[in-house]
Design an enzyme around this catalytic site. Structure first.
Site, PDB file in Angstrom:
ATOM      1  N   THR B  55       0.870  -1.163   0.000  1.00  0.00           N
ATOM      2  CA  THR B  55       0.000   0.000   0.000  1.00  0.00           C
ATOM      3  C   THR B  55       0.908   1.214   0.000  1.00  0.00           C
ATOM      4  O   THR B  55       1.884   1.292   0.758  1.00  0.00           O
ATOM      5  CB  THR B  55      -1.028  -0.011   1.158  1.00  0.00           C
ATOM      6  OG1 THR B  55      -1.864   1.149   1.026  1.00  0.00           O
ATOM      7  CG2 THR B  55      -0.381  -0.026   2.534  1.00  0.00           C
ATOM      8  N   GLU B  56       0.625   2.167  -0.903  1.00  0.00           N
ATOM      9  CA  GLU B  56       1.616   3.191  -1.241  1.00  0.00           C
ATOM     10  C   GLU B  56       1.864   4.183  -0.112  1.00  0.00           C
ATOM     11  O   GLU B  56       2.807   4.960  -0.182  1.00  0.00           O
ATOM     12  CB  GLU B  56       1.248   3.907  -2.550  1.00  0.00           C
ATOM     13  CG  GLU B  56      -0.090   4.608  -2.575  1.00  0.00           C
ATOM     14  CD  GLU B  56      -1.196   3.740  -3.163  1.00  0.00           C
ATOM     15  OE1 GLU B  56      -1.153   2.509  -2.989  1.00  0.00           O
ATOM     16  OE2 GLU B  56      -2.125   4.303  -3.776  1.00  0.00           O
ATOM     17  N   ASN B  57       1.038   4.142   0.935  1.00  0.00           N
ATOM     18  CA  ASN B  57       1.319   5.001   2.080  1.00  0.00           C
ATOM     19  C   ASN B  57       2.314   4.362   3.051  1.00  0.00           C
ATOM     20  O   ASN B  57       2.445   4.828   4.183  1.00  0.00           O
ATOM     21  CB  ASN B  57       0.020   5.378   2.805  1.00  0.00           C
ATOM     22  CG  ASN B  57      -0.791   4.180   3.215  1.00  0.00           C
ATOM     23  OD1 ASN B  57      -0.988   3.257   2.429  1.00  0.00           O
ATOM     24  ND2 ASN B  57      -1.253   4.166   4.437  1.00  0.00           N
ATOM     25  N   SER B  97       8.481   4.160  -0.918  1.00  0.00           N
ATOM     26  CA  SER B  97       7.280   3.483  -1.393  1.00  0.00           C
ATOM     27  C   SER B  97       7.089   3.698  -2.892  1.00  0.00           C
ATOM     28  O   SER B  97       6.768   2.768  -3.640  1.00  0.00           O
ATOM     29  CB  SER B  97       6.058   3.988  -0.634  1.00  0.00           C
ATOM     30  OG  SER B  97       4.927   3.256  -1.022  1.00  0.00           O
TER      31      SER B  97
END
Lengths: 241, 226
Positions: B55-57, B97
């Site tokens: 998840t890009e966070n 990320s």
């Protein structure tokens, strides 16, 4: 002796000036330094350019800073969020400027700013309206050939406001889970990085192998023992100030 | 689990679309799931396969939704919903990320779509309406950086308008980026010849899919049988 701890959030933000560029950590409420933002509201600096992934929610934290008329321009990737009405209303009324940046490009522009790199090329946004005015070029190197890239410029800031899990007096930091998000790169990209933490630790307590942000990137630290949680404040209908 | 194969069914529902897409994710993949139906894909990875969700966070090794009362506001996904972290997960900052994304380290990304064109162009961030607040998030980074892009979408809009087109009319998220589309009616591959039908949902015939697709549709099932 080095001691970056200062007594209060009020002291921490005292010199943020009108027209300053301010990076604020957080992805939604995760990692949002609410107490520092509220101190900035109390302090009253105006015409700020604020960099954050979003634009805040409800009427607390970043949304409250915007609602208080202190932000002239937002640089962000996603200005719409659940419970987010302050920015959308002002934007629709033409009262606040928006620079929309793809999230990874935003992160890399901040990282580049902190690393002394004035710009870089990326394939992100090529062929879209967000690349319309950007310089395009190609590269011959095998790993990058056959694709277009656009030039993206670094972002730096006068101040960064971030939230850390632990901090020692040198400014070495750790973070909590996905509350880390933009904080380490924002710490690198600002002239003055201001940290709030709920865990003041002794030098050496954070294993050197486990330091996430080395203290060189940190200027001021303030202890906020029991930080407020944005979603809880919103659920209670709290508005700041 | 095997409710895909039932009699008298017409098309796939949202869960079944996610389940169908999950079958095409190989063991050992690093996968980013978009908001909406794509989030459900994680529930349906066939047993025996190990897939790591990004998840890009800032999390690799995203696990299922926590039980009610166990949510942690500092452990969320890109849709800002509470998630969990599996054993062996890793946290990192946004720079790292998106290096995973831009640097082509993520194998597959599953996203939703407003429109897909026959050359693989994707529109999924804006209708171009002047009144809307523009918001792009990580969509443009994902389609530019991830090696394989799967789309899960209804075949037509709520008003019955085709979403698979010769050309997108909405602002693009990326050019020529889509590899495969899972709709309620079919699985369609985007090739250099255009849209190629790989598979029909139960109770759906080729003509139905063709009529609801506003671009040429090649029936690859015939070619594959020859």
């Amino acid at each position: 002796m080095i001691n970056k701890y200062i007594p209060s959030v009020k002291d921490a933000v005292v010199d943020i000036f009108d027209g300053a560029t301010v990076m604020i950590g957080g992805f939604g409420e995760a990692g949002s330094p609410i107490e520092l933002i509220h101190a900035l509201i109390d302090q009253g600096a105006k015409n700020l350019t604020v960099i954050n992934n979003n634009t805040g929610s409800g009427h607390v934290g970043l949304a409250a800073l915007i609602e208080n008329g202190q932000v002239g321009k937002m640089i962000c990737s996603f200005p719409r969020t659940a419970n987010s009405t302050v920015f959308p209303d002002l934007y629709t009324a033409g009262k606040i400027e928006l620079e929309l940046v793809p999230q990874g490009t935003l992160a890399e522009r901040i990282r580049a700013g902190g690393a002394g790199i004035p710009g870089f090329y990326t394939a992100t946004s090529v062929g879209t309206v967000l690349a319309d005015t950007k310089e395009h070029r190609t590269f011959d190197e095998a790993a990058f050939s056959g694709k277009q890239y656009v030039l993206e410029k670094a972002i730096t800031a006068d101040f960064s406001l971030i939230k850390a899990h632990q901090a020692d007096r040198y400014g070495n930091l750790t973070f909590n889970k996905t509350a880390r998000n933009f904080a380490p790169i924002m710490a690198m990209a600002a002239t003055t990085t201001i940290v709030q933490t709920s865990n003041q630790v002794e030098v050496g307590e954070i294993d050197a192998e486990h330091v996430i942000t080395p203290g060189i990137f940190v200027n001021r630290i303030v202890t906020v023992s029991n930080p407020m949680q944005e979603s809880k404040l919103i659920a209670k209908g709290v508005s700041y100030p | 689990m095997n409710h895909i194969i039932e009699n008298k069914q017409t098309g796939w529902d949202r869960s079944q679309m996610a389940q169908r897409a999950a079958q095409d994710i190989p063991d050992g993949s690093y996968v980013n799931l978009g908001i909406g139906i794509p989030e459900q894909v994680a529930k349906y990875v066939p047993s025996g396969r190990e897939v790591i969700y990004h998840t890009e966070n800032g999390l690799l090794g995203m696990g299922p939704t926590p039980e009610v009362g166990c949510e942690d506001p500092e452990l969320i996904n890109a849709g800002k919903k509470a998630v969990t972290a599996i054993k062996g997960a890793a946290y990192f900052h946004h720079g790292d990320s998106f290096a995973m994304i831009r640097g082509q380290h993520i194998d597959i990304c599953v996203l939703g779509a407003m429109q897909v064109a026959q050359n693989g162009d994707l529109a999924n961030w804006s209708t171009g309406s002047k009144n809307a607040i523009p918001a792009v998030g990580g969509a443009m980074d994902l389609v530019a950086g991830v090696k394989t892009i799967f789309i899960i979408t209804q075949h037509v809009t709520k008003n019955g308008e085709p979403k698979l087109l010769e050309q997108c009319s909405f602002p693009l998220t990326g050019q020529g980026v889509v590899n495969r589309i899972y709709t309620d009616l079919a699985v369609i591959e985007v090739t250099n010849k255009g849209f190629e039908l790989l598979e029909l949902a139960p109770g759906v015939d080729f003509e139905t899919v063709k009529v609801k697709t506003a671009a040429n549709l090649i029936d690859s099932r015939l070619a594959n049988k020859e």
